[in-house]
Design an enzyme around this catalytic site. Structure first.
Site, PDB file in Angstrom:
ATOM      1  N   ALA A  79      42.382 -13.513 -18.601  1.00 26.10           N
ATOM      2  CA  ALA A  79      42.776 -13.586 -17.192  1.00 26.10           C
ATOM      3  C   ALA A  79      43.732 -12.469 -16.795  1.00 26.10           C
ATOM      4  O   ALA A  79      44.193 -12.409 -15.655  1.00 26.10           O
ATOM      5  CB  ALA A  79      43.416 -14.954 -16.907  1.00 26.10           C
ATOM      6  N   GLY A  80      44.032 -11.578 -17.743  1.00 23.94           N
ATOM      7  CA  GLY A  80      45.027 -10.541 -17.474  1.00 23.94           C
ATOM      8  C   GLY A  80      44.454  -9.316 -16.789  1.00 23.94           C
ATOM      9  O   GLY A  80      43.272  -9.267 -16.418  1.00 23.94           O
ATOM     10  N   ARG A 156      56.064   1.350 -25.962  1.00 21.00           N
ATOM     11  CA  ARG A 156      55.168   0.269 -26.403  1.00 21.00           C
ATOM     12  C   ARG A 156      55.887  -0.626 -27.410  1.00 21.00           C
ATOM     13  O   ARG A 156      55.663  -1.839 -27.446  1.00 21.00           O
ATOM     14  CB  ARG A 156      53.888   0.852 -27.010  1.00 21.00           C
ATOM     15  CG  ARG A 156      52.987   1.531 -25.983  1.00 21.00           C
ATOM     16  CD  ARG A 156      51.777   2.110 -26.667  1.00 21.00           C
ATOM     17  NE  ARG A 156      50.888   2.853 -25.770  1.00 21.00           N
ATOM     18  CZ  ARG A 156      51.065   4.111 -25.393  1.00 21.00           C
ATOM     19  NH1 ARG A 156      52.139   4.778 -25.797  1.00 21.00           N
ATOM     20  NH2 ARG A 156      50.188   4.705 -24.601  1.00 21.00           N
ATOM     21  N   ILE A 186      43.760  -5.019 -28.908  1.00 14.51           N
ATOM     22  CA  ILE A 186      44.185  -4.132 -27.815  1.00 14.51           C
ATOM     23  C   ILE A 186      45.692  -4.268 -27.562  1.00 14.51           C
ATOM     24  O   ILE A 186      46.372  -3.313 -27.181  1.00 14.51           O
ATOM     25  CB  ILE A 186      43.394  -4.474 -26.523  1.00 14.51           C
ATOM     26  CG1 ILE A 186      41.903  -4.161 -26.719  1.00 14.51           C
ATOM     27  CG2 ILE A 186      43.932  -3.714 -25.323  1.00 14.51           C
ATOM     28  CD1 ILE A 186      40.998  -4.631 -25.592  1.00 14.51           C
ATOM     29  N   ASN A 188      49.535  -4.269 -27.387  1.00 15.02           N
ATOM     30  CA  ASN A 188      50.513  -3.309 -27.905  1.00 15.02           C
ATOM     31  C   ASN A 188      51.737  -3.984 -28.517  1.00 15.02           C
ATOM     32  O   ASN A 188      52.031  -5.125 -28.163  1.00 15.02           O
ATOM     33  CB  ASN A 188      50.974  -2.398 -26.747  1.00 15.02           C
ATOM     34  CG  ASN A 188      50.094  -1.176 -26.606  1.00 15.02           C
ATOM     35  OD1 ASN A 188      49.739  -0.563 -27.606  1.00 15.02           O
ATOM     36  ND2 ASN A 188      49.758  -0.832 -25.369  1.00 15.02           N
ATOM     37  N   ASP A 219      42.481   6.473 -25.800  1.00 12.14           N
ATOM     38  CA  ASP A 219      42.987   7.825 -26.080  1.00 12.14           C
ATOM     39  C   ASP A 219      41.835   8.827 -26.099  1.00 12.14           C
ATOM     40  O   ASP A 219      41.974   9.961 -25.626  1.00 12.14           O
ATOM     41  CB  ASP A 219      43.735   7.836 -27.420  1.00 12.14           C
ATOM     42  CG  ASP A 219      44.904   6.863 -27.405  1.00 12.14           C
ATOM     43  OD1 ASP A 219      45.640   6.837 -26.407  1.00 12.14           O
ATOM     44  OD2 ASP A 219      45.063   6.110 -28.383  1.00 12.14           O
ATOM     45  N   HIS A 246      48.468   4.724 -31.820  1.00 15.04           N
ATOM     46  CA  HIS A 246      48.370   4.566 -30.371  1.00 15.04           C
ATOM     47  C   HIS A 246      49.760   4.428 -29.741  1.00 15.04           C
ATOM     48  O   HIS A 246      50.099   3.400 -29.167  1.00 15.04           O
ATOM     49  CB  HIS A 246      47.498   3.362 -30.009  1.00 15.04           C
ATOM     50  CG  HIS A 246      47.385   3.165 -28.520  1.00 15.04           C
ATOM     51  ND1 HIS A 246      46.731   4.058 -27.689  1.00 15.04           N
ATOM     52  CD2 HIS A 246      47.887   2.206 -27.705  1.00 15.04           C
ATOM     53  CE1 HIS A 246      46.839   3.653 -26.441  1.00 15.04           C
ATOM     54  NE2 HIS A 246      47.537   2.532 -26.421  1.00 15.04           N
TER      55      HIS A 246
HETATM   56  N1  NAD Z   1      45.225  -0.477 -26.842  1.00  8.90           N
HETATM   57  C1  NAD Z   1      45.333   0.131 -25.674  1.00  8.90           C
HETATM   58  O1  NAD Z   1      44.904   1.259 -25.513  1.00  8.90           O
HETATM   59  C2  NAD Z   1      45.967  -0.576 -24.511  1.00  8.90           C
HETATM   60  C3  NAD Z   1      45.786  -0.088 -23.219  1.00  8.90           C
HETATM   61  C4  NAD Z   1      46.344  -0.774 -22.147  1.00  8.90           C
HETATM   62  C5  NAD Z   1      47.111  -1.913 -22.376  1.00  8.90           C
HETATM   63  N2  NAD Z   1      47.266  -2.361 -23.660  1.00  8.90           N
HETATM   64  C6  NAD Z   1      48.035  -3.566 -23.948  1.00  8.90           C
HETATM   65  O2  NAD Z   1      47.215  -4.703 -23.653  1.00  8.90           O
HETATM   66  C7  NAD Z   1      48.065  -5.830 -23.380  1.00  8.90           C
HETATM   67  C8  NAD Z   1      47.610  -6.538 -22.124  1.00  8.90           C
HETATM   68  O3  NAD Z   1      47.758  -5.716 -21.007  1.00  8.90           O
HETATM   69  P1  NAD Z   1      47.427  -6.273 -19.535  1.00  8.90           P
HETATM   70  O4  NAD Z   1      47.672  -5.169 -18.593  1.00  8.90           O
HETATM   71  O5  NAD Z   1      46.138  -6.962 -19.526  1.00  8.90           O
HETATM   72  O6  NAD Z   1      48.582  -7.362 -19.394  1.00  8.90           O
HETATM   73  P2  NAD Z   1      48.614  -8.629 -18.409  1.00  8.90           P
HETATM   74  O7  NAD Z   1      50.002  -9.147 -18.443  1.00  8.90           O
HETATM   75  O8  NAD Z   1      48.023  -8.278 -17.108  1.00  8.90           O
HETATM   76  O9  NAD Z   1      47.641  -9.661 -19.110  1.00  8.90           O
HETATM   77  C9  NAD Z   1      47.920 -10.227 -20.329  1.00  8.90           C
HETATM   78  C10 NAD Z   1      47.260 -11.575 -20.396  1.00  8.90           C
HETATM   79  O10 NAD Z   1      47.539 -12.142 -21.679  1.00  8.90           O
HETATM   80  C11 NAD Z   1      47.716 -13.523 -21.470  1.00  8.90           C
HETATM   81  N3  NAD Z   1      48.414 -14.130 -22.604  1.00  8.90           N
HETATM   82  C12 NAD Z   1      49.734 -14.155 -22.891  1.00  8.90           C
HETATM   83  N4  NAD Z   1      49.947 -14.878 -23.995  1.00  8.90           N
HETATM   84  C13 NAD Z   1      48.747 -15.301 -24.413  1.00  8.90           C
HETATM   85  C14 NAD Z   1      48.319 -16.109 -25.494  1.00  8.90           C
HETATM   86  N5  NAD Z   1      49.173 -16.606 -26.391  1.00  8.90           N
HETATM   87  N6  NAD Z   1      47.005 -16.370 -25.612  1.00  8.90           N
HETATM   88  C15 NAD Z   1      46.112 -15.868 -24.723  1.00  8.90           C
HETATM   89  N7  NAD Z   1      46.459 -15.121 -23.678  1.00  8.90           N
HETATM   90  C16 NAD Z   1      47.767 -14.846 -23.522  1.00  8.90           C
HETATM   91  C17 NAD Z   1      48.487 -13.616 -20.179  1.00  8.90           C
HETATM   92  O11 NAD Z   1      48.402 -14.918 -19.624  1.00  8.90           O
HETATM   93  C18 NAD Z   1      47.774 -12.565 -19.351  1.00  8.90           C
HETATM   94  O12 NAD Z   1      46.715 -13.117 -18.612  1.00  8.90           O
HETATM   95  C19 NAD Z   1      49.478  -5.263 -23.300  1.00  8.90           C
HETATM   96  O13 NAD Z   1      50.138  -5.480 -24.511  1.00  8.90           O
HETATM   97  C20 NAD Z   1      49.247  -3.780 -23.093  1.00  8.90           C
HETATM   98  O14 NAD Z   1      50.329  -3.003 -23.538  1.00  8.90           O
HETATM   99  C21 NAD Z   1      46.719  -1.703 -24.711  1.00  8.90           C
HETATM  100  O1  LMR Z   2      50.775   2.753 -22.138  1.00  7.28           O
HETATM  101  C1  LMR Z   2      50.708   1.528 -22.234  1.00  7.28           C
HETATM  102  O2  LMR Z   2      51.711   0.813 -22.300  1.00  7.28           O
HETATM  103  C2  LMR Z   2      49.366   0.848 -22.234  1.00  7.28           C
HETATM  104  C3  LMR Z   2      48.368   1.496 -23.129  1.00  7.28           C
HETATM  105  O3  LMR Z   2      48.799   1.583 -24.451  1.00  7.28           O
HETATM  106  C4  LMR Z   2      47.912   2.839 -22.640  1.00  7.28           C
HETATM  107  O4  LMR Z   2      47.791   3.757 -23.435  1.00  7.28           O
HETATM  108  O5  LMR Z   2      47.625   2.958 -21.435  1.00  7.28           O
END
Ligand code: NAD
Ligand code: LMR
Length: 382
Positions: A79-80, A156, A186, A188, A219, A246
């Site tokens: 849902a995020g 991060r 995914i 962080n 990336d 990352h």
């Molecule tokens: N790997 C990458 O390249 C990359 C890129 C972008 C973001 N991210 C990371 O991805 C994560 C999510 O980002 P976002 O923008 O979707 O955040 P967001 O806050 O919009 O969504 C996160 C979702 O996780 C849910 N959540 C929280 N605890 C949970 C649990 N125990 N079980 C299930 N769901 C749970 C929340 O309710 C929310 O809906 C962050 O940690 C962000 O840094 C990683």
């Molecule tokens: O930069 C962040 O915090 C989210 C993600 O890891 C990204 O690379 O966009």
């Protein structure tokens, strides 16, 4: 007797149609039975429920028992900001027959919304820890974008305190309920959350290093885009390997290995390396407190998941960069090009020849990676 008005009935967390027209008791009870059946198929109490030809209004559950070939995929954090567009993109993927959307909030709405798309995958929503077992049971691929996102000024690693616990508990559930699934992390800081998941799986006795992949595809997506801008070509024609990890300087684009072969001035190398390493921060600052990359991340995650599924199907020659348990350097987890197969990571490809600039950058990246990995490992072992 006649009934009028709006029904407040809810089945589980799935909202039933709100409005009833006037009808007799008999008609009303028939309708309720039919509605309950539809609702239970959209959100069955037990997703393993199989079709039994019981005269129901929807046969979605019948298709999901294997009549339509396809993979079963769960998104945790559906849902995020990432989870929602990723759910949509996965619903569009013809390789998927069953899509489970799990979150601690708002999955009924997201599930209802995505489930109306007229594509093949059957969508089911799961809300809260009590439904995690059903969300995970039988899954081939689990994608985890659950957790908090950065705000301007944060690294991060500042997310570690919250996200480490979330990834740990979700990994424990994966180990219990779908230990053979391929897992895409995914959340962080990926440099630490992948070691956290690995430690959880080791503790549970289910660890298969070939099946745990940290998603660094964004990336690569960014590198292709930014390099294409500099070269004036279509990003779809480029392949820019990005290795390391990352976060900041651990993100190491290998501009000397761009395909098709391309040369860059020292200034261009500096500009591109900095832009690729700070692409995440660029988005965080532009969003000014409203989160980090979600749409480009969902795009990248969907492409990466598609590669995992094609490999699971048996397609040959699937190469992706991913952050995995690796011996390609002395650092225990490292992102580099890997070849995927039915069993997950089949082969870690050699890093290839690095130039002086890349070798130097690699040494710096390894130092930071080592401490992020140690932090993740210690979190689970403590
Ligand atoms: N790997 C990458 O390249 C990359 C890129 C972008 C973001 N991210 C990371 O991805 C994560 C999510 O980002 P976002 O923008 O979707 O955040 P967001 O806050 O919009 O969504 C996160 C979702 O996780 C849910 N959540 C929280 N605890 C949970 C649990 N125990 N079980 C299930 N769901 C749970 C929340 O309710 C929310 O809906 C962050 O940690 C962000 O840094 C990683
Ligand atoms: O930069 C962040 O915090 C989210 C993600 O890891 C990204 O690379 O966009």
């Amino acid at each position: 007797m006649r009934l009028e008005g709006r029904s407040k009935q809810h089945c589980n967390h799935h909202h039933l149609p709100e409005k009833f027209t006037t009808m007799s008791v008999q008609q009303n009870s028939d309708v309720n039975v039919r509605i309950a059946r539809i609702a239970s198929h959209l959100n069955p109490p037990n997703p393993k429920v199989e079709g039994d030809g019981d005269g129901c209004l929807t046969r979605a559950h019948c298709r999901s028992k294997g009549a339509a070939p396809g993979f079963k995929v769960a998104i945790l954090g559906a849902a995020g900001g990432i989870g929602q567009p990723l759910s949509m993109l996965m619903k569009m993927n013809p390789l998927i027959s069953v899509l489970h959307l799990y979150d601690v909030v708002n999955t009924p709405g997201v599930t209802a919304d995505v489930s109306h798309m007229d594509t093949g995958a059957v969508v089911r929503g799961f809300l809260g820890a009590s439904q995690l077992e059903d969300a995970l049971t039988g899954m081939d691929l689990v994608i985890i974008p659950a957790g908090v996102a950065r705000k301007p000024g944060m690294t991060r690693d500042d997310l570690f305190n919250i996200n480490a616990g979330i990834v740990k508990s979700l990994s424990e559930a994966v180990a219990r309920f779908c230990p053979k699934a391929v897992v895409n992390i995914i959340s962080n800081p990926v440099n630490s959350t992948v070691p956290i998941a690995a430690e959880v799986f080791k503790k549970a006795g289910t660890y298969d290093p070939k099946k745990l992949l940290g998603v660094t595809k964004l990336d690569v997506v960014r590198a292709n885009t930014f390099v294409a801008e500099v070269l004036g070509v279509d990003p779809r024609d480029l392949d820019v390997p990005v290795i390391g990890g990352h976060a900041g300087i651990t993100i190491l684009p290998l501009l000397s290995q761009v395909k098709p072969p391309s040369t860059f001035t020292a200034k261009e190398v500096e500009y591109l390396t900095d832009r690729i390493q700070n692409g995440g921060t660029e988005v965080v600052e532009a969003k000014a407190g409203a989160g980090s990359a979600t749409l480009s991340m969902a795009f990248a995650a969907a492409k990466f998941a598609e590669s995992c599924l094609r490999a699971l199907r048996g397609d040959a020659g699937i190469i992706e960069c991913a952050y995995i348990d690796s011996q390609v350097t002395e650092i225990p987890y490292f992102a580099s090009k890997v070849r995927l197969s039915r069993g997950g990571v089949e082969e870690v490809l050699p890093l290839g020849p690095l130039n002086d600039y890349e070798r130097e950058s690699l040494e710096k990246a390894k130092k930071e990676l080592a401490s992020s990995i140690e932090k993740g490992v210690a979190f689970v072992r403590k």
